[in-house]
Design a protein around this motif. Sequence first.
Motif, PDB file in Angstrom:
ATOM      1  N   VAL A 224       0.769  -1.434  -0.054  1.00 45.55           N
ATOM      2  CA  VAL A 224      -0.007   0.019   0.326  1.00 45.55           C
ATOM      3  C   VAL A 224       0.452   1.460  -0.309  1.00 45.55           C
ATOM      4  O   VAL A 224       0.878   2.079  -0.865  1.00 45.55           O
ATOM      5  CB  VAL A 224      -0.904  -0.356   1.271  1.00 45.55           C
ATOM      6  N   GLN A 225       2.021   0.927   1.082  1.00 50.65           N
ATOM      7  CA  GLN A 225       3.332   2.612   0.683  1.00 50.65           C
ATOM      8  C   GLN A 225       3.158   2.335  -0.253  1.00 50.65           C
ATOM      9  O   GLN A 225       3.473   4.011  -1.044  1.00 50.65           O
ATOM     10  CB  GLN A 225       3.597   2.377   2.001  1.00 50.65           C
ATOM     11  N   TYR A 226       3.756   1.261  -1.003  1.00 60.69           N
ATOM     12  CA  TYR A 226       4.709   1.319  -2.529  1.00 60.69           C
ATOM     13  C   TYR A 226       4.248   2.179  -4.047  1.00 60.69           C
ATOM     14  O   TYR A 226       4.202   2.241  -4.406  1.00 60.69           O
ATOM     15  CB  TYR A 226       5.795   0.910  -2.703  1.00 60.69           C
ATOM     16  N   GLY A 227       2.566   1.504  -3.069  1.00 59.80           N
ATOM     17  CA  GLY A 227       1.246   1.568  -4.443  1.00 59.80           C
ATOM     18  C   GLY A 227       1.774   0.710  -5.371  1.00 59.80           C
ATOM     19  O   GLY A 227       1.590   0.617  -6.632  1.00 59.80           O
ATOM     20  N   GLY A 228       2.899  -0.464  -4.837  1.00 59.81           N
ATOM     21  CA  GLY A 228       2.537  -2.139  -5.347  1.00 59.81           C
ATOM     22  C   GLY A 228       4.059  -1.925  -5.201  1.00 59.81           C
ATOM     23  O   GLY A 228       3.194  -2.674  -4.338  1.00 59.81           O
TER      24      GLY A 228
END
Length: 301
Positions: A224-228
């Motif tokens: 979620v933090q990295y978006g992928g």
Amino acid sequence: MTRRAVVLDCDTGTDDAVAIMLAALHPGLDLLGVTSVWGNVTVEHTTDNALRVLDHVGRHDVPVLRGADRPLGQAPDAAARARRLPPHLPLPPSSRAPAGDAVEWLVETLRATTRPVTLVATGPLTNVALAVAAAPTVVGAVAEVVLMGGGHARSNVTPSAERNVWWDAPAAQRVLQAGFERLVMVTLDATDQARATADDTARWRALGTPAGTATATLVEERLVQYGGPAPLHDPLTVAYLLDPEVVTLRHAHVAVETAGALTYGRTVIDLERVDGRPPNAHVALEVDVDRYFGLLSAAFG
């Protein structure tokens, strides 16, 4: 099997937590203690998080020592670049308290040891630098230092610097200059290649173990933090101890920029030995991702 004595020094966030579980559970390692340091969050929270992780996997016997709450130096614009992370990991609180001061414990442990100790550091190097300053002779008790930090072609907090080194560049430079018999620097170049996906988290959750489930939950937060796909930086240091072939090392001289306005915190890695200074580090720039993630699955299963 001869178990390697290990101390883990970390600023416990999500990927540090996976490193702690790997060190705590693998039969090839004897985890003597975990020392906390400021970094991802405040030292109060990194200490609490380390206790949560160890208790979650049943290692109530491993002490956690509270370490430094600020750097030796101050990185420029530190407040503006501070990470906005949840202070607590999504694991049950521990009923234990820290067992003492990290720097004092490091010095006492290294002075008293009758076997070589491996020191693994996955956060700012403040504690390690303070221990060396307090008792320079403890360097001789350390068989190997393995740190996650620095970068050659990669950076993540400024155009020049990797976060762990940038947070306390003077401490990192002191550790590199301390004269440890062997120092391995697992760089961002290597760790950023090891990006976990939802398929990886599903595989770890399917193991049905406390460590597998916790790893899946923590890595899902990173997705979620990295978006992928999200890198698992810190556990690669412990994976290297268990399987040195998981990374490719280059022997080089490494120095840290502590004064440059644009390059503060940069690790200057002389791969071509241009300036003639003798190598002081074995630098990991590449990783075998399948081997790395397979090792995690085997250990947590």
